[in-house]
Design a protein around this motif. Structure first.
Motif, PDB file in Angstrom:
ATOM      1  N   THR A 279       2.534 -31.975  27.564  1.00  0.00           N
ATOM      2  CA  THR A 279       2.031 -33.683  26.171  1.00  0.00           C
ATOM      3  C   THR A 279       0.414 -33.510  26.656  1.00  0.00           C
ATOM      4  O   THR A 279      -0.482 -33.790  26.681  1.00  0.00           O
ATOM      5  N   MET A 280       0.816 -34.971  27.715  1.00  0.00           N
ATOM      6  CA  MET A 280       0.014 -35.413  28.024  1.00  0.00           C
ATOM      7  C   MET A 280      -0.968 -34.655  28.983  1.00  0.00           C
ATOM      8  O   MET A 280      -2.217 -34.864  29.112  1.00  0.00           O
ATOM      9  N   LEU A 281      -0.599 -33.443  30.046  1.00  0.00           N
ATOM     10  CA  LEU A 281      -1.657 -32.401  30.185  1.00  0.00           C
ATOM     11  C   LEU A 281      -2.409 -31.831  29.024  1.00  0.00           C
ATOM     12  O   LEU A 281      -3.710 -32.073  29.395  1.00  0.00           O
ATOM     13  N   TYR A 282      -2.563 -31.572  28.116  1.00  0.00           N
ATOM     14  CA  TYR A 282      -3.445 -31.445  26.687  1.00  0.00           C
ATOM     15  C   TYR A 282      -3.627 -32.128  26.507  1.00  0.00           C
ATOM     16  O   TYR A 282      -4.785 -30.798  25.323  1.00  0.00           O
ATOM     17  N   SER A 283      -3.496 -33.304  26.386  1.00  0.00           N
ATOM     18  CA  SER A 283      -4.292 -34.170  25.941  1.00  0.00           C
ATOM     19  C   SER A 283      -5.292 -34.762  26.548  1.00  0.00           C
ATOM     20  O   SER A 283      -5.845 -35.161  26.006  1.00  0.00           O
ATOM     21  N   LEU A 284      -4.874 -34.384  27.992  1.00  0.00           N
ATOM     22  CA  LEU A 284      -5.582 -35.838  29.258  1.00  0.00           C
ATOM     23  C   LEU A 284      -6.760 -34.418  29.346  1.00  0.00           C
ATOM     24  O   LEU A 284      -8.206 -34.895  29.928  1.00  0.00           O
ATOM     25  N   ILE A 285      -6.649 -33.441  30.155  1.00  0.00           N
ATOM     26  CA  ILE A 285      -7.175 -32.469  31.137  1.00  0.00           C
ATOM     27  C   ILE A 285      -8.601 -31.986  29.812  1.00  0.00           C
ATOM     28  O   ILE A 285      -9.526 -32.210  30.515  1.00  0.00           O
ATOM     29  N   PRO A 286      -7.950 -31.724  28.766  1.00  0.00           N
ATOM     30  CA  PRO A 286     -10.021 -31.474  28.082  1.00  0.00           C
ATOM     31  C   PRO A 286     -10.895 -32.939  27.449  1.00  0.00           C
ATOM     32  O   PRO A 286     -12.323 -32.597  28.536  1.00  0.00           O
TER      33      PRO A 286
END
Length: 322
Positions: A279-286
């Motif tokens: 969840t953190m990766l797909y929320s923050l990476i973009p």
């Protein structure tokens, strides 16, 4: 167990990653701080360039402006608290603050989705109706459309948050996540209406995710068809170079979310730490990557940056010669 209809808890405890060893708190907080800095600096740079560079006062870059705004605000809404949790062991989030964070997390996600839809429609009109584009897609129409995304979403999401507030919270107060979201909060609710509140929120989330996604897929699929029909290689390259950044930004946002949704429905289960990490990766990476795409894959922004850099070097040289 018999539940009361009265909320008895006054605050929530943010666990972050439940299985994380305390010896990793320092590195994790440093990584989150670095991510926060990258989001703020990168997107603030894009906002500044678009505001001050008159050649970028065009509909496409106004859309980029609104996307960068959602990324900056999302970073400020989510990261400072989790950084404090690992840096100073500040695990307490008051009841009101947690619900406010939930409100902005889901509002910004919905706004981002709708603005991606506007971006896809902008490219669709540019490719299929090039002679109508200057009339249909103007700075004014894009400003109105993007502003409506913000206003309508903030109003609509207020209903979702108020609906969650109707539940009594009387037993548990531990949020197993890095920030307060609807699922993490409502699973702590008690009483008979918890399932109904969750179903309403899920239906709203599916509409705000899948309806724009359907139109986005149709738009870009139509664009690909138009490109394949072009006879000149140069025209194909120009269209693809214009659309590629938008398609990549859209994929960064939607593909991980769709993967998680499909994995859940196909019976794949994740541990709590893996679920939170995804969840953190797909929320923050973009939010981290988007400014790089804007700068290096968008011709006008890249040229504006190069020109600003050359002008600055020239002014420094003149000052040194004097």
């Amino acid at each position: 167990m018999k539940y009361t209809n009265i909320t008895t808890i006054k605050d929530f405890i943010i666990t972050g990653f439940p299985g994380l060893s305390p010896k990793y708190y320092g590195p994790v907080s440093a990584l989150l701080l670095l991510t926060f800095t990258a989001i703020v600096v990168g997107n603030a740079l894009i906002l500044t360039i678009i505001v001050y560079e008159r050649t970028l006062h065009k509909p496409t870059y106004m859309i980029f402006f609104h996307l960068a705004m959602t990324d900056v605000i999302f970073g400020f809404v989510t990261l400072p608290k989790i950084i404090a949790r690992y840096w100073w062991n500040d695990v307490i989030s008051s009841f009101g603050v947690c619900f406010t964070q939930m409100y902005f997390v889901h509002s910004l996600g919905a706004i981002h989705s709708l603005i991606l839809l506007i971006m896809a429609l902008d490219r669709f009109v540019a490719i299929w109706l090039p002679f109508r584009y200057p009339v249909m897609i103007t700075n004014k129409t894009i400003s109105i459309a993007c502003s409506m995304c913000w206003v309508v979403t903030f109003i609509r999401m207020l209903g979702i948050v108020l609906h969650a507030l109707t539940l009594p919270y009387c037993n548990q107060n531990v949020i197993r996540h890095c920030y307060c979201d609807h699922m993490s909060i409502t699973r702590l609710g008690c009483g008979e209406n918890v399932k109904y509140v969750k179903m309403v929120s899920l239906g709203n989330a599916m509409v705000i995710l899948l309806v724009p996604l359907a139109f986005i897929i149709i738009s870009y699929f139509s664009i690909i068809i138009a490109v394949l029909k072009m006879s000149h290689t140069e025209s194909r390259h120009k269209v693809l170079s214009t659309c590629a950044p938008q398609i990549f930004i859209t994929c960064l946002y939607y593909v991980p979310r769709c993967f998680v949704y499909l994995a859940h429905n196909l019976g794949f289960s994740f541990t709590a730490d893996a679920r939170i990490l995804i969840t953190m990766l797909y929320s923050l990476i973009p939010a981290v990557v988007n400014p790089l795409i804007y700068c290096f894959k968008t011709k006008d922004i890249k040229e504006a940056l190069v020109q600003r850099f050359k002008n600055k070097k020239a002014s420094i040289a003149i000052c040194n010669s004097n």
